[in-house]
Design a protein around this motif. Structure first.
Motif, PDB file in Angstrom:
ATOM      1  N   GLY A 151       4.768  21.464 -12.414  1.00 50.34           N
ATOM      2  CA  GLY A 151       5.955  20.613 -12.288  1.00 50.34           C
ATOM      3  C   GLY A 151       6.637  20.456 -13.635  1.00 50.34           C
ATOM      4  N   ASP A 152       6.854  19.206 -14.063  1.00 47.05           N
ATOM      5  CA  ASP A 152       7.483  18.943 -15.351  1.00 47.05           C
ATOM      6  C   ASP A 152       6.479  18.949 -16.500  1.00 47.05           C
ATOM      7  N   THR A 218      -6.528  19.453 -15.944  1.00 47.81           N
ATOM      8  CA  THR A 218      -6.334  18.455 -17.005  1.00 47.81           C
ATOM      9  C   THR A 218      -4.857  18.403 -17.385  1.00 47.81           C
ATOM     10  N   PRO A 219      -4.201  17.264 -17.221  1.00 47.71           N
ATOM     11  CA  PRO A 219      -2.759  17.201 -17.507  1.00 47.71           C
ATOM     12  C   PRO A 219      -2.454  17.297 -18.995  1.00 47.71           C
ATOM     13  N   VAL A 220      -1.389  18.006 -19.318  1.00 43.14           N
ATOM     14  CA  VAL A 220      -0.948  18.199 -20.700  1.00 43.14           C
ATOM     15  C   VAL A 220       0.553  17.982 -20.765  1.00 43.14           C
ATOM     16  N   GLU A 221       0.981  17.191 -21.724  1.00 43.36           N
ATOM     17  CA  GLU A 221       2.411  16.971 -21.935  1.00 43.36           C
ATOM     18  C   GLU A 221       2.966  18.039 -22.884  1.00 43.36           C
TER      19      GLU A 221
END
Length: 410
Positions: A151-152, A218-221
Motif C-alpha cells: 500500500g502506502d 513487519t511494517p516499514v515507513e
C-alpha cells in the motif's frame, strides 16, 4: 603571520586539543568498563545469558554515542578512534567488544547511504537517547530478507541465521533486497512482526545475542529506508562501499584487543601461580628462559598487529575524509589496508590464544579459570568470513591492481 592567521591557528589547535581530551577520556572510560567485564568474564561466558546488563554498562559509561557530534551530545570521535575503544573493551570481554564494534559500524550506515536529513535525525537520536544498535546484515544463512511495497508503506519478510544484538537493539540496521537491489533500513527495535529467535548457543562469542531472527509482514515507513528516491536504479558509489571496511576494521580491533587482554591475564596468572620447569635451572617461572622467549614472541606479534590495525584505521579515515569524490583506486587502497590488518590480526590472535598455556602450564587449563574462552571467542568469529580470501584480495591488488569487488564481506 597575520593576527588573523595566528588566531585561526590557535583556534584549530584548541579544537584539536579538546578533541584529543575527549578521546583520552573515552579511552579511560573504556578501560574501566573492560576491567569490570574482565572480573566476571569467565562466569558470564558459562552462564550464556542475553547481555542486557553489559549493554547498559556501555550506555552508563557514555560509550554508545562517542561518534556523534559534540553539539548533539556526543564526543565527535572518528570511526578510527571508536575502533580503538573496541580494542580496549575486547581486553575485558570479546563478546561485548563485538557488540559495540558492530554498533559503531551500524551507526555510520546512515552517513553513507541516507539522505542528509536522515543522517542528522538518527545522529541526534543516537546522541541524546544513547541508542544501542543491533544488526540484521549478515547475508549468509536463512532466507533472503525482502522489502516489498504494501500500500502506502512497505513490509519486511524473511529470516536470517545470524544477527548480532538484534534482540537487544533500540534500533536495528537491516539489509534487505528491494526489487532485486540492496537497501538499508533503520528500524526501531521491537517492531511488530520482528522476532529474535534466541537460539545462539555457540562455543564462543556467547554474549553477542547473535542468533537467528525472523520478519513476518513487519511494517516499514518510507523514511526508515535510507536514501533518496528512487530507491532502485542508483549505482552504489565507491564512497558508500566503505561500509564494509567499517565492519572489518571493528573485527580487526576486537581480535587485537582480545590477544592483548588474554596475554595480560596469562602474565598475571603466571606471576602468581606458575612454576618453572624442573630442568629450567631457575626458581621462578618468570625467569624460565622458554617462558620468557614465548612471552617475547607473543608480545612482539601483538604489537605488530596493533600497529597494522592503527594504520588501517588511518587509511579508512583518510578515505572517509575524501568523501563522495573518492575514486575506485582510493577506495581499494583503504580497503586493502584494512584487509592486511584483518589477515595478520586473525593469525596473531588465534596463535596467542592457543599458546597462552605454554606460559602458564597445565594447571591453567582448569575450567574454573575460563582461559579457553579467548580461543573459543576468536575461533568462532574468525570464521565469519574466511581470512584466506582477505589474503587473496590483498594479493590480487598488490600483484594485479584488481580491486576487491564490493559486497557486504569486502
Amino acid at each position: 603571520m597575520s593576527v588573523e592567521t595566528e588566531q585561526s591557528v590557535e583556534t584549530e589547535q584548541s579544537i584539536q586539543t579538546t578533541q584529543d581530551e575527549r578521546f583520552a577520556a573515552a579511552l579511560h572510560r573504556a578501560d574501566l568498563v573492560a576491567a569490570e567485564l574482565r572480573a566476571t568474564a569467565a562466569e558470564r561466558d558459562r552462564a550464556n545469558r542475553t547481555p542486557r546488563e553489559e549493554v547498559e554498562l556501555l550506555r552508563r559509561a557514555d560509550l554508545l554515542q562517542v561518534q556523534e557530534p559534540v553539539e548533539y551530545g556526543g564526543d565527535g570521535l572518528s570511526f578510527a578512534q571508536a575502533a580503538q575503544i573496541v580494542r580496549r573493551i575486547a581486553r575485558g570481554d570479546t563478546s561485548i567488544a563485538h557488540l559495540i564494534g558492530y554498533h559503531y559500524a551500524q551507526t555510520r550506515v546512515a552517513s553513507l547511504f541516507g539522505t542528509p536529513e536522515q543522517d542528522a535525525e538518527l545522529s541526534r537520536r543516537n546522541a541524546q537517547e544513547k541508542v544501542f544498535w543491533g544488526g540484521v546484515q549478515n547475508p549468509r544463512g536463512g532466507s533472503d530478507v525482502v522489502l516489498t511495497r504494501d500500500g502506502d508503506r512497505f513490509r519486511l519478510d524473511g529470516r536470517r541465521s545470524f544477527a548480532s544484538g538484534a534482540g537487544l537493539g533500540d534500533y536495528l540496521s537491516v539489509t534487505a533486497a528491494f526489487e532485486g537491489e540492496l537497501v538499508f533500513v533503520a528500524l526501531p527495535g521491537g517492531r511488530k512482526g520482528f522476532r529474535a529467535l534466541g537460539d545462539w548457543d555457540n562455543i564462543g562469542q556467547r554474549l553477542t545475542d547473535s542468533g537467528g531472527v525472523e520478519f513476518t509482514a513487519t511494517p516499514v515507513e518510507r523514511h526508515e529506508i535510507l536514501g533518496p528516491d528512487p530507491l532502485t536504479g542508483r549505482t552504489i558509489t565507491p564512497y558508500q562501499t566503505l561500509v564494509t571496511p567499517h565492519w572489518q576494521l571493528a573485527f580487526v580491533n576486537f581480535y587485537v584487543g582480545t590477544a592483548e587482554g588474554a596475554l595480560d591475564e596469562a602474565l598475571d596468572w603466571t606471576r602468581l601461580h606458575a612454576a618453572p620447569w624442573e630442568t629450567s635451572g631457575v626458581d621462578s617461572a618468570t625467569d624460565d628462559p622458554y617462558v620468557l622467549q614465548t612471552v617475547g614472541e607473543l608480545r612482539s606479534e601483538i604489537r605488530a598487529a596493533a600497529l597494522l590495525a592503527d594504520r588501517a584505521g588511518d587509511a579508512l579515515q583518510h578515505a572517509l575524509g575524501i568523501g563522495e569524490s573518492i575514486t575506485e583506486e582510493e577506495r581499494a587502497d583503504a580497503a586493502v589496508a584494512v584487509y592486511e590488518a584483518k589477515y595478520l590480526s586473525t593469525k596473531v590472535a588465534l596463535s596467542v590464544a592457543s599458546r597462552l598455556f605454554e606460559i602458564q602450564g597445565a594447571r591453567a587449563t582448569t575450567s574454573a579459570y575460563g582461559f579457553d574462552r579467548h580461543w573459543r571467542n576468536l575461533r568462532t568469529h574468525t570464521v565469519h568470513d574466511p581470512v584466506a580470501y582477505k589474503a587473496r584480495e590483498v594479493g590480487d591488488w598488490t600483484l594485479n591492481r584488481r580491486a576487491p569487488a564490493f559486497s557486504l564481506y569486502r
